[in-house]
Design a protein around this motif. Structure first.
Motif: not given
Lengths: 408, 84
Positions: B59-73
């Motif tokens: 979801p778009l709001d989650l993408i906005a919160e991602l800071e590092t590659v690890a967050d994305l993982c």
């Protein structure tokens, strides 16, 4: 303490960079507007090829007279929102007129097109609902998503199959699905595959909103937009649009056949908490809409003018968008070249829009032009020859005659 | 497909390496916007590739919160587990 504005350093630096190439592309000054297609900008007489004035109605005598009459009889502004200060007769009349134009039972008029998207989308989609938006959506659609509470999922630009995949991933979850797409996309002038999107919507069960901001008065036999041209009007639950482009004023609207639509008037904050359109604007919009409704040659002319510019630029070897529509975007190799090219065009009397990343799809640098029904063939041919001559100075086009391809 | 975070991380780093100029070093600790040189559109496009790879929608709001590659993982793993 750090400056409050430090977080904008990147964008400020980028703008400063463009200013070193000549004019400030974000703030060009028009000293005179002579007609829908001519102006004086920065001391130069220019042909206007970047104003979204698709039908050329900004100086239409009937629109101006209606506007002046309303100004004299009803005053300069409404000084408040319709919910608080009340509705003028012409607000309601314009709503009936735009609903009738679309053959829909309900219409709501907003103060800008931006607010129409902001209000409709953020209000319709509630906490348990899902918004599925095209990845290349206009900022007003993205901002509506931020304002609302629904979960937002992006699908690949103009990719109905990708939309279907993303809808299927939601199987088993409660909540409504609301799909948002645009008629003509404002940067490359490409159109949504609405037949395919409508089929997905029917099969998987979703509501469909189509923003016809750049296609009202441009596409379709009656000028209703892409929904009409693609023959999917019955599948589209809401059409959103603006009065600021083809109808030459300002304001936005949403039309729908869904019963209960009117409750939005007391639920939609960007409608409720802003002043309503002033009478002079309402009056000119009504006159412009009547003109569009009565004169089908207007739409036909903006389409044929768009094709003339598009074909001319393709013939000259430029890389342009994928479809011949009244938005014609020329691909530039990089932002700096685009900026220099844009300045040379103003010097030589052609005004169009400079569009650079991150506001463009696929990080493209574009010279974006929009054509009007008011352009003469001679003006269009002149623009093509000026663009081609400046292109030669820059060694553009360098290669094959190609079009900007759509992302896979 | 595996739900182990280290496998997801390896796949995401592979995808990222393909997106960036050859030879760019990537690691889970890197910040997506600052360290990888991706603009906002570039990040969105990269996230879509990951969505396709794992058959998830972030979801778009989650993408906005991602800071590092690890967050994305972590986000990808949680979505795969059906946590959201």
């Amino acid at each position: 303490m750090m400056s409050l504005f430090a977080k904008f350093d990147d964008v400020r630096m980028a703008l400063e960079g463009f200013k070193t190439l000549g004019r400030d592309p974000s703030n060009i000054r028009f000293e005179q507007i002579l007609s829908p297609t001519e102006a004086v900008a920065d001391g130069h007489s220019v042909l206007l090829f970047g104003t979204n004035n698709y039908l050329g109605l900004t100086f239409d005598p009937a629109c101006i007279e209606a506007s002046v009459a309303a100004l004299r009889s009803l005053g300069t502004g409404t000084t408040g929102s319709r919910v608080a200060n009340g509705t003028y007769a012409d607000h309601a009349a314009l709503e009936r007129q735009i609903a009738a134009f679309y053959g829909k039972s309900n219409a709501m008029v907003f103060t800008t097109g931006y607010q129409a998207n902001l209000g409709l989308i953020s209000t319709l989609a509630g906490r348990d609902d899902y918004l599925l938006i095209d990845a290349d959506s206009h900022a007003s659609i993205y901002d509506a998503c931020k304002l609302g509470t629904a979960e937002v999922i992006r699908f690949r630009h103009n990719d109905a199959e990708d939309l279907a995949r993303r809808l299927r991933r939601l199987d088993g979850r409660p909540g409504n699905r609301i799909v948002v797409t645009e008629g003509i996309y404002s940067m490359l002038g490409d159109t949504a595959p609405l037949r395919e999107i409508a089929a997905v919507k029917r099969e998987l069960g979703a509501f469909l909103i189509v923003d016809e901001a750049h296609s009202l008065g441009v596409l379709g036999e009656r000028g209703r937009g892409l929904c009409e041209a693609a023959d999917v009007e019955a599948d589209v639950d809401f059409v959103v649009g603006t009065f600021s482009k083809s109808l030459g004023a300002i304001g936005g609207f949403a039309v729908s056949d869904l019963p209960g639509f009117d409750v939005l008037r007391v639920a939609c904050r960007p409608y409720m908490f802003t002043a309503s359109l002033p009478p002079a604007v309402i009056a000119s919009v009504m006159a412009a809409l009547s003109r569009l409704d009565a004169d089908r040659s207007l739409s036909a002319r903006v389409r044929s003018n768009g094709r003339r510019l598009y074909d001319g630029l393709v013939k000259a070897g430029f890389e342009v968008g994928p479809e011949a529509n009244p938005i014609v975007a020329i691909k530039m190799p990089d932002p700096a070249t685009a900026g220099l090219f844009w300045n040379r065009l103003v010097d030589e009397g052609i005004y169009l829009n400079l569009a650079v990343p991150p506001t463009t799809p696929m990080s493209l640098s574009l010279l974006r032009s929009s054509v009007s029904a008011a352009h003469t063939e001679a003006q269009i041919d002149h623009a093509i020859s000026v663009i081609t001559a400046i292109g030669r100075e820059f060694g553009i086009p360098g290669g094959n005659k190609t079009r900007v391809s759509e992302p896979a | 497909m595996t739900n182990k975070v280290e496998d997801i991380e390896r796949e995401i780093l592979d995808l990222l390496a393909k997106q960036l100029p050859e030879g760019t070093q990537v690691s889970a600790e890197m910040r997506i916007a600052r360290d990888l040189g991706l603009d906002s559109v570039g990040i969105m496009d990269f996230v879509m590739d990951i969505e396709d790879r794992f058959d998830i929608s972030i979801p778009l709001d989650l993408i906005a919160e991602l800071e590092t590659v690890a967050d994305l993982c972590t986000a990808a793993r949680d979505l795969l587990k059906g946590a959201r």
